[in-house]
Design a protein around this motif. Structure first.
Motif, PDB file in Angstrom:
ATOM      1  N   ASP A   1      -8.943  78.261  48.461  1.00 14.87           N
ATOM      2  CA  ASP A   1      -9.970  78.114  47.473  1.00 14.87           C
ATOM      3  C   ASP A   1     -10.541  79.497  47.087  1.00 14.87           C
ATOM      4  O   ASP A   1     -11.288  79.356  46.243  1.00 14.87           O
ATOM      5  CB  ASP A   1     -10.948  77.407  48.068  1.00 14.87           C
ATOM      6  CG  ASP A   1     -11.488  77.686  49.316  1.00 14.87           C
ATOM      7  OD1 ASP A   1     -10.963  78.751  50.010  1.00 14.87           O
ATOM      8  OD2 ASP A   1     -12.579  77.092  49.970  1.00 14.87           O
TER       9      ASP A   1
ATOM     10  N   SER B   1      -7.394  81.015  42.100  1.00 13.77           N
ATOM     11  CA  SER B   1      -7.508  79.851  41.318  1.00 13.77           C
ATOM     12  C   SER B   1      -6.087  79.816  40.248  1.00 13.77           C
ATOM     13  O   SER B   1      -5.510  80.927  40.131  1.00 13.77           O
ATOM     14  CB  SER B   1      -8.733  79.743  40.458  1.00 13.77           C
ATOM     15  OG  SER B   1      -8.518  78.614  39.497  1.00 13.77           O
TER      16      SER B   1
ATOM     17  N   LYS C   1     -12.232  78.360  36.089  1.00 19.97           N
ATOM     18  CA  LYS C   1     -12.647  77.276  36.884  1.00 19.97           C
ATOM     19  C   LYS C   1     -11.796  77.517  38.262  1.00 19.97           C
ATOM     20  O   LYS C   1     -10.853  77.930  38.313  1.00 19.97           O
ATOM     21  CB  LYS C   1     -12.777  75.977  36.612  1.00 19.97           C
ATOM     22  CG  LYS C   1     -11.408  75.761  35.910  1.00 19.97           C
ATOM     23  CD  LYS C   1     -11.592  74.345  35.218  1.00 19.97           C
ATOM     24  CE  LYS C   1      -9.981  73.853  34.573  1.00 19.97           C
ATOM     25  NZ  LYS C   1     -10.146  72.594  34.080  1.00 19.97           N
ATOM     26  N   ASP C   2     -12.340  76.581  39.275  1.00 16.10           N
ATOM     27  CA  ASP C   2     -11.648  76.455  40.481  1.00 16.10           C
ATOM     28  C   ASP C   2     -10.392  75.408  40.226  1.00 16.10           C
ATOM     29  O   ASP C   2     -10.658  74.322  40.103  1.00 16.10           O
ATOM     30  CB  ASP C   2     -12.345  76.038  41.785  1.00 16.10           C
ATOM     31  CG  ASP C   2     -13.134  77.202  42.195  1.00 16.10           C
ATOM     32  OD1 ASP C   2     -13.028  78.375  41.740  1.00 16.10           O
ATOM     33  OD2 ASP C   2     -14.372  76.917  42.763  1.00 16.10           O
ATOM     34  N   LEU C   3      -9.024  75.697  40.498  1.00 15.82           N
ATOM     35  CA  LEU C   3      -7.936  75.076  40.241  1.00 15.82           C
ATOM     36  C   LEU C   3      -7.068  75.331  41.401  1.00 15.82           C
ATOM     37  O   LEU C   3      -6.421  76.275  41.507  1.00 15.82           O
ATOM     38  CB  LEU C   3      -7.345  75.089  38.710  1.00 15.82           C
ATOM     39  CG  LEU C   3      -6.416  74.238  38.791  1.00 15.82           C
ATOM     40  CD1 LEU C   3      -6.614  72.786  38.757  1.00 15.82           C
ATOM     41  CD2 LEU C   3      -5.578  74.387  37.289  1.00 15.82           C
ATOM     42  N   GLU C   4      -6.830  74.579  42.625  1.00 15.48           N
ATOM     43  CA  GLU C   4      -6.177  74.969  43.424  1.00 15.48           C
ATOM     44  C   GLU C   4      -4.712  74.302  43.580  1.00 15.48           C
ATOM     45  O   GLU C   4      -4.004  74.590  44.370  1.00 15.48           O
ATOM     46  CB  GLU C   4      -7.058  74.515  44.799  1.00 15.48           C
ATOM     47  CG  GLU C   4      -8.225  75.322  44.971  1.00 15.48           C
ATOM     48  CD  GLU C   4      -9.098  74.548  45.831  1.00 15.48           C
ATOM     49  OE1 GLU C   4      -8.891  73.739  46.771  1.00 15.48           O
ATOM     50  OE2 GLU C   4     -10.318  75.456  46.093  1.00 15.48           O
TER      51      GLU C   4
END
Length: 121
Positions: free
Chosen positions: A47, A50, A55-58
């Motif tokens: 996390d 990214s 944005k957070d994209l895992e």
């Protein structure tokens, strides 16, 4: 049963800690089997990094395409660092799927590589 040889490269070779920056991950897939395969890869990140810059994209899926026997195809994606990317080795898990003529998964292999994140002096 694996019919792949998977190799990876990062360019540049590391992320810079605590700042917005990116590296490109190249995934080379060699089909060591006897049948052509449609190949896709799942890329799973911790996390702190990214697959998207904003944005957070895992988790993501990379479509590599048809890989004929003894052929090598490359897929690329970017991995983004941010203010929460601290100096460490981040494990990146890659799962490669090979789909046969009937659309069913006929081969699967996975590999974990480490992405180095360092503080700029």
């Amino acid at each position: 049963m694996s019919t792949f040889h998977i190799s990876t490269k990062f360019y540049p070779i590391r992320l810079n800690a605590f700042m917005r920056n990116e590296v490109e991950l190249s995934i080379e897939i060699e089909n060591t089997g006897n049948e052509p395969l449609w190949c896709e890869c799942d890329v799973l990140l911790p996390d702190a990094v990214s697959l998207a810059p904003d944005k957070d994209l895992e988790k993501g899926r990379l479509r590599v395409g048809i890989v004929n026997p003894t052929e090598i195809r490359t897929g690329k994606c970017k991995i983004y660092g941010s203010a929460k990317s601290y100096p460490e080795l981040y494990p990146i898990k890659i799962v490669v799927y090979g789909f046969g003529k009937d659309g069913a998964i006929t081969a699967r292999d996975d590999k974990t590589v480490e992405l180095r994140c360092e503080r700029i002096k």
